[in-house]
Design an enzyme around this catalytic site. Structure first.
Site, PDB file in Angstrom:
ATOM      1  N   TYR A 109      49.173  -5.966  64.283  1.00 31.61           N
ATOM      2  CA  TYR A 109      49.429  -6.871  65.414  1.00 31.61           C
ATOM      3  C   TYR A 109      48.181  -6.957  66.271  1.00 31.61           C
ATOM      4  O   TYR A 109      47.505  -5.953  66.524  1.00 31.61           O
ATOM      5  CB  TYR A 109      50.586  -6.337  66.253  1.00 31.61           C
ATOM      6  CG  TYR A 109      50.857  -7.115  67.525  1.00 31.61           C
ATOM      7  CD1 TYR A 109      51.754  -8.179  67.532  1.00 31.61           C
ATOM      8  CD2 TYR A 109      50.216  -6.778  68.719  1.00 31.61           C
ATOM      9  CE1 TYR A 109      52.002  -8.891  68.696  1.00 31.61           C
ATOM     10  CE2 TYR A 109      50.457  -7.488  69.881  1.00 31.61           C
ATOM     11  CZ  TYR A 109      51.351  -8.548  69.866  1.00 31.61           C
ATOM     12  OH  TYR A 109      51.596  -9.257  71.016  1.00 31.61           O
ATOM     13  N   GLU A 197      48.407 -14.931  69.851  1.00 30.01           N
ATOM     14  CA  GLU A 197      49.055 -13.789  69.201  1.00 30.01           C
ATOM     15  C   GLU A 197      49.056 -13.995  67.692  1.00 30.01           C
ATOM     16  O   GLU A 197      49.447 -15.061  67.198  1.00 30.01           O
ATOM     17  CB  GLU A 197      50.487 -13.636  69.700  1.00 30.01           C
ATOM     18  CG  GLU A 197      51.226 -12.464  69.069  1.00 30.01           C
ATOM     19  CD  GLU A 197      52.686 -12.406  69.494  1.00 30.01           C
ATOM     20  OE1 GLU A 197      53.032 -11.496  70.283  1.00 30.01           O
ATOM     21  OE2 GLU A 197      53.474 -13.266  69.061  1.00 30.01           O
TER      22      GLU A 197
END
Length: 394
Positions: A109, A197
């Site tokens: 991530y 993101e």
């Protein structure tokens, strides 16, 4: 402004950030042709809507052949993703992204977001990624690592290598991650993003780093400096918004149709959500989300109110407005009066007004001969609007 996935991937590709090969399709036949041209062993079919956790709500499916891709596209396009019976989200799937399904050795991530309290961009990175990252991060406080970015000569600089060393355990992957982090920071500055993101960021068996899913939110107030992003905003609106929503936007109103029968007119998104909750608590269901912008004139408001009057689904209307920094009560009252003169339909109206020019607004409503139920308490207003919707239906 929230970009759709395919738009976000297109932008990151200009900063050498790898994404799966893919193509957008607006019909099942286009999806079939896209899969045939891509010629992959496995495919991902992904609904292009601004919804988190699409996998959870059947917005992402997998296929092995172009025929299976066609079937998955057929199940999504033209439909709303169901998030709980009997309601669905307001966004109808207009397009799907057909792309190669990547086999990952590991999922990570990374995100860059604007820390508004500190006034800085920060990078958030984790050695694990996927749909449940938020829940895992809440349960494991050390799971996500934070790195503040410093702006120098229109570049975001930081010790990306040290952060990568925490996330990865081999020199090759550390180097690759550090370069990706740097490229992502460059993209965030170039697009004036409030959020970028990548989740998940895949590490493949052959050592490649590939952004499997991307989200980008850009600063609306910066669009005039970024014509490319402004064009994407228009494209996004055409894809995501219904004709009714687009019509409302032209009249300075944020509008989303819902499934209920209580029409709602509010000035302020937070107040709108609170009003929504009060209607549900009273046993009703809102027919719409409507937020009157500060730039709306009485004629704009008249158009928005008229949208409710011409909607046969609406059985009563609740006007909950608080004049202050948002929109004056008298301007809203003028708009209501104009709309009622334009449209002959009679419908129960409950009005709760307070704040700037509220007394003057009541005088305007009286002079226009507007028939309505005046209420001073928000919860009482919601209860009366729900009761009137049922009485009218009966």
């Amino acid at each position: 402004m929230n970009l759709l996935e395919f738009q976000a991937k297109r932008l990151l590709g200009r900063f050498a950030i790898a994404t799966p090969i893919g193509q957008v399709a607006a019909s099942e036949s286009e999806a079939f042709e896209a899969a045939r041209r891509l010629g992959c062993d496995r495919y991902a079919v992904k609904a292009q809507v601004p919804l988190l956790a699409r996998m959870k709500y059947n917005g992402i499916a997998f296929a092995s052949t172009p025929e299976q891709v066609r079937a998955q596209a057929r199940s999504m396009i033209g439909k709303a993703l169901r998030i709980g019976e009997p309601h669905s989200i307001g966004d109808i799937v207009q397009q799907v992204l057909v792309e190669e399904r990547i086999e990952s050795l590991r999922e990570m991530y990374v995100a860059i977001t604007l820390d508004r309290s500190a006034g800085k961009l920060v990078m958030l990175a984790s050695a694990v990624g996927g749909e449940a990252i938020e829940e895992r991060a809440a349960a494991e406080p050390g799971l996500i690592h934070r790195l503040e970015l410093t702006l120098e000569n229109n570049k975001a600089v930081a010790d990306f290598h040290s952060l990568a060393s925490i996330i990865a355990d081999t020199p090759e992957v550390v180097t690759g991650l550090a370069n990706l982090y740097r490229d992502l920071a460059d993209a965030a500055v170039a697009y004036e993003a409030t959020l970028i993101e990548i989740n998940p960021l895949a590490l493949t068996k052959d050592g490649r780093l590939i952004a499997l899913d991307v989200k980008i939110s850009a600063d609306d107030s910066a669009l005039y400096r970024r014509p490319e992003l402004a064009a994407l905003r228009q494209e996004n609106d055409r894809i995501v918004c219904s004709p009714t929503e687009l019509e409302a936007q032209r009249f300075q109103i944020n509008y989303v149709p819902l499934d209920g029968d209580v029409g709602v007119v509010v000035n302020g998104a937070g107040l709108a959500l609170a009003t929504y909750d009060l209607i549900v608590d009273a046993g009703g269901q809102p027919a719409n989300f409507m937020d009157i912008r500060t730039t709306a004139t009485s004629l704009d408001i008249a158009h928005g109110f008229g949208m409710l009057l011409t909607n046969s689904q609406v059985k009563s209307i609740l006007v909950n407005v608080h004049g202050g920094g948002m929109q004056r009560c008298d301007t809203i009252a003028e708009g209501i009066g104009i709309a009622l003169r334009r449209h002959p339909r009679q419908i129960p109206i409950v009005i709760c007004m307070a704040g700037n020019n509220a007394d003057f607004a009541r005088t305007i409503l009286e002079n226009n001969g507007t028939r309505y139920v005046a209420v001073s308490d928000m919860a009482d207003a919601a209860q009366q609007a729900v009761a009137l919707s049922r009485r009218k239906a009966a």
